[in-house]
Design an enzyme around this catalytic site. Structure first.
Site, PDB file in Angstrom:
ATOM      1  N   THR A   1      -1.388   3.633   4.418  1.00 40.94           N
ATOM      2  CA  THR A   1      -0.573   4.847   4.378  1.00 40.94           C
ATOM      3  C   THR A   1       0.470   4.866   5.497  1.00 40.94           C
ATOM      4  O   THR A   1       0.192   4.442   6.609  1.00 40.94           O
ATOM      5  CB  THR A   1      -1.490   6.074   4.563  1.00 40.94           C
ATOM      6  OG1 THR A   1      -2.485   6.063   3.555  1.00 40.94           O
ATOM      7  CG2 THR A   1      -0.704   7.359   4.499  1.00 40.94           C
TER       8      THR A   1
ATOM      9  N   SER B   1       0.798  -1.227   0.000  1.00 39.31           N
ATOM     10  CA  SER B   1       0.000   0.000   0.000  1.00 39.31           C
ATOM     11  C   SER B   1       0.830   1.277   0.000  1.00 39.31           C
ATOM     12  O   SER B   1       0.291   2.372   0.118  1.00 39.31           O
ATOM     13  CB  SER B   1      -0.947   0.012   1.203  1.00 39.31           C
ATOM     14  OG  SER B   1      -0.220  -0.171   2.397  1.00 39.31           O
TER      15      SER B   1
ATOM     16  N   THR C   1      -4.383   7.951   8.685  1.00 37.73           N
ATOM     17  CA  THR C   1      -4.448   6.755   7.853  1.00 37.73           C
ATOM     18  C   THR C   1      -5.878   6.251   7.865  1.00 37.73           C
ATOM     19  O   THR C   1      -6.653   6.562   8.770  1.00 37.73           O
ATOM     20  CB  THR C   1      -3.488   5.673   8.379  1.00 37.73           C
ATOM     21  OG1 THR C   1      -3.492   4.550   7.508  1.00 37.73           O
ATOM     22  CG2 THR C   1      -3.885   5.209   9.763  1.00 37.73           C
ATOM     23  N   GLY C   2      -6.241   5.470   6.864  1.00 38.67           N
ATOM     24  CA  GLY C   2      -7.593   4.934   6.831  1.00 38.67           C
ATOM     25  C   GLY C   2      -8.344   5.361   5.585  1.00 38.67           C
ATOM     26  O   GLY C   2      -7.742   5.608   4.537  1.00 38.67           O
ATOM     27  N   VAL C   3      -9.647   5.455   5.683  1.00 39.57           N
ATOM     28  CA  VAL C   3     -10.481   5.849   4.544  1.00 39.57           C
ATOM     29  C   VAL C   3     -10.272   7.334   4.295  1.00 39.57           C
ATOM     30  O   VAL C   3     -10.817   8.194   4.992  1.00 39.57           O
ATOM     31  CB  VAL C   3     -11.973   5.539   4.796  1.00 39.57           C
ATOM     32  CG1 VAL C   3     -12.813   5.950   3.581  1.00 39.57           C
ATOM     33  CG2 VAL C   3     -12.160   4.056   5.082  1.00 39.57           C
ATOM     34  N   GLY C   4      -9.467   7.635   3.281  1.00 44.92           N
ATOM     35  CA  GLY C   4      -9.048   9.011   3.044  1.00 44.92           C
ATOM     36  C   GLY C   4     -10.176   9.978   2.804  1.00 44.92           C
ATOM     37  O   GLY C   4     -10.117  11.146   3.225  1.00 44.92           O
TER      38      GLY C   4
ATOM     39  N   THR D   1       1.705   7.076   0.149  1.00 48.64           N
ATOM     40  CA  THR D   1       0.802   5.950  -0.069  1.00 48.64           C
ATOM     41  C   THR D   1       0.682   5.642  -1.551  1.00 48.64           C
ATOM     42  O   THR D   1       0.940   6.500  -2.396  1.00 48.64           O
ATOM     43  CB  THR D   1      -0.596   6.260   0.497  1.00 48.64           C
ATOM     44  OG1 THR D   1      -1.419   5.097   0.424  1.00 48.64           O
ATOM     45  CG2 THR D   1      -1.265   7.391  -0.277  1.00 48.64           C
TER      46      THR D   1
ATOM     47  N   ARG E   1      -8.039   8.544  -8.586  1.00 51.83           N
ATOM     48  CA  ARG E   1      -8.481   8.778  -7.208  1.00 51.83           C
ATOM     49  C   ARG E   1      -7.322   9.219  -6.321  1.00 51.83           C
ATOM     50  O   ARG E   1      -6.222   8.675  -6.386  1.00 51.83           O
ATOM     51  CB  ARG E   1      -9.106   7.505  -6.644  1.00 51.83           C
ATOM     52  CG  ARG E   1      -9.603   7.652  -5.179  1.00 51.83           C
ATOM     53  CD  ARG E   1      -8.587   7.183  -4.171  1.00 51.83           C
ATOM     54  NE  ARG E   1      -9.092   7.248  -2.790  1.00 51.83           N
ATOM     55  CZ  ARG E   1      -8.369   7.012  -1.709  1.00 51.83           C
ATOM     56  NH1 ARG E   1      -7.081   6.692  -1.843  1.00 51.83           N
ATOM     57  NH2 ARG E   1      -8.876   7.113  -0.496  1.00 51.83           N
ATOM     58  N   VAL E   2      -7.565  10.219  -5.503  1.00 56.07           N
ATOM     59  CA  VAL E   2      -6.592  10.698  -4.526  1.00 56.07           C
ATOM     60  C   VAL E   2      -7.287  10.797  -3.178  1.00 56.07           C
ATOM     61  O   VAL E   2      -8.395  11.333  -3.082  1.00 56.07           O
ATOM     62  CB  VAL E   2      -6.016  12.070  -4.920  1.00 56.07           C
ATOM     63  CG1 VAL E   2      -5.113  12.613  -3.815  1.00 56.07           C
ATOM     64  CG2 VAL E   2      -5.238  11.965  -6.231  1.00 56.07           C
ATOM     65  N   GLY E   3      -6.662  10.277  -2.153  1.00 53.00           N
ATOM     66  CA  GLY E   3      -7.229  10.341  -0.815  1.00 53.00           C
ATOM     67  C   GLY E   3      -6.661  11.489  -0.009  1.00 53.00           C
ATOM     68  O   GLY E   3      -6.256  12.526  -0.548  1.00 53.00           O
ATOM     69  N   ASP E   4      -6.586  11.297   1.284  1.00 52.84           N
ATOM     70  CA  ASP E   4      -6.145  12.379   2.178  1.00 52.84           C
ATOM     71  C   ASP E   4      -4.635  12.527   2.240  1.00 52.84           C
ATOM     72  O   ASP E   4      -4.124  13.601   2.560  1.00 52.84           O
ATOM     73  CB  ASP E   4      -6.650  12.109   3.593  1.00 52.84           C
ATOM     74  CG  ASP E   4      -5.992  10.879   4.215  1.00 52.84           C
ATOM     75  OD1 ASP E   4      -6.155   9.783   3.640  1.00 52.84           O
ATOM     76  OD2 ASP E   4      -5.316  10.995   5.250  1.00 52.84           O
TER      77      ASP E   4
END
Length: 341
Positions: free
Chosen positions: A201, A89, A252-255, A219, A229-232
């Site tokens: 992450t 990841s 970390t987690g669901v961005g 990450t 797609r881009v998260g936090d």
């Protein structure tokens, strides 16, 4: 045991120095290593998300123990999972998007509030270092996609294939059903926690011997995500935030859920208002739960870590299964985070 004994000896010397100073005598000479002089003050110290990143902390600690900067420590610490093919990841070996392409995101932030980030970057082994170059060599904060790659190549970074045979195999297996759900059931989370597979992450923040804070985040994003797609993680204020007067935090987690509450920034502001790192991280978790409602929150995870200016650290998560790694003059340790649900 030797590390602990050395630490206790340093503490005794530090106390003796204070007594001598009160009597008008000279304190303990400043020729001691910064790591020794500042042990009692809670610095230097490094904290990162997830137990497997103890090895990343070890790399960061080498920099801090040699009186290096928090920014250098975080960069070199994050290099470790970025180059680890067994980490699915972060960076090399990371699971690809649904089109089979490994895209990576990263950001850095230093003690002066300077920051840099790259998003949806391909073919680069150490995106955290590209993010630092964005911060130091451009007037911008964020570079994305093809532009980020073009910049990386102009700075001497080489193109590499980030997709390992193992990750490619996992992607092809996923294609058989193409099921995509960033949420995670309680049962899945429990099983992943037992197998230590819930590492995603790496978020790392550090306080150096000079009392300066910095952080880094990296990450390859959610496995089999939609292309682009881009998260936090690479978003300043969401996945990472540093205020040298107060503290630093990472996530970390669901961005998507972390972005919606500006997680890292919220935590730093909570610390500014007097909360401890742990209390501030808990408040961020509670915001996620309040926004989503209890039932939906049972199937998502977000974890937070923070350090304040005094060198106090803490973490918290929405649900069980999150842990974090700490390294300071006392050595390395893993802490199972408290959780709201």
């Amino acid at each position: 045991m030797l590390i602990r004994r050395k630490f206790l000896q340093q503490g005794i010397l530090g106390s003796l120095g204070v007594l001598l100073a009160r009597k008008g005598a000279a304190a303990v000479p400043a020729t001691e290593p910064a790591a020794a002089r500042n042990a009692e003050a809670g610095k230097p110290i490094v904290i990162s998300t997830w137990a497997p990143n103890a090895k990343a902390n070890a790399a960061a600690w080498k920099v801090l123990a040699a009186n290096g900067s928090a920014l250098d420590a975080c960069e070199q610490g994050v290099w470790v999972p970025e180059a680890d093919p067994n980490d699915t990841s972060v960076g090399y070996g990371g699971y690809p998007d649904r089109d089979g392409r490994v895209t990576v995101d990263a950001c850095v932030m230093d003690e002066n509030g300077n920051c840099g980030a790259v998003m949806c970057l391909e073919h680069i082994l150490h995106p955290v270092s590209v993010a630092r170059k964005v911060m130091e060599k451009t007037p911008h904060v964020q570079l994305v996609g093809a532009g980020a790659l073009q910049f990386a190549l102009s700075q001497g970074f080489e193109k590499v294939n980030l997709l390992t045979p193992e990750s490619e195999k996992a992607w092809k297996n996923w294609l058989k059903t193409s099921k995509y759900d960033p949420m995670i059931t309680v049962e899945e989370r429990t099983q992943k926690s037992k197998k230590m597979l819930n590492h995603d992450t790496i978020g790392m923040v550090a306080l150096d011997g000079k009392g300066n804070l910095s952080g880094a985040c990296s990450t390859s994003g959610m496995a089999f995500k939609m292309a682009g797609r881009v998260g936090d993680s690479p978003i300043i204020g969401a996945g990472l935030f540093v205020d040298n007067e107060v503290g630093a935090a990472s996530c970390t987690g669901v961005g998507e859920e972390i972005v919606k509450i500006c997680g890292a920034h919220v935590i730093v502001e909570m610390m500014r208002n007097g909360l401890s790192p742990e209390e501030a991280c808990k408040k961020a978790c509670e915001r996620i739960i309040k926004r989503n409602g209890l039932e939906k929150s049972k199937n998502l995870q977000a974890g937070f870590v923070a350090v304040n200016k005094a060198g106090e650290v803490g973490g918290y998560s929405v649900a069980a299964g999150f842990n974090y790694a700490v390294h300071d003059a006392n050595g390395a340790r893993i802490i199972d985070a408290k959780h709201v649900l």
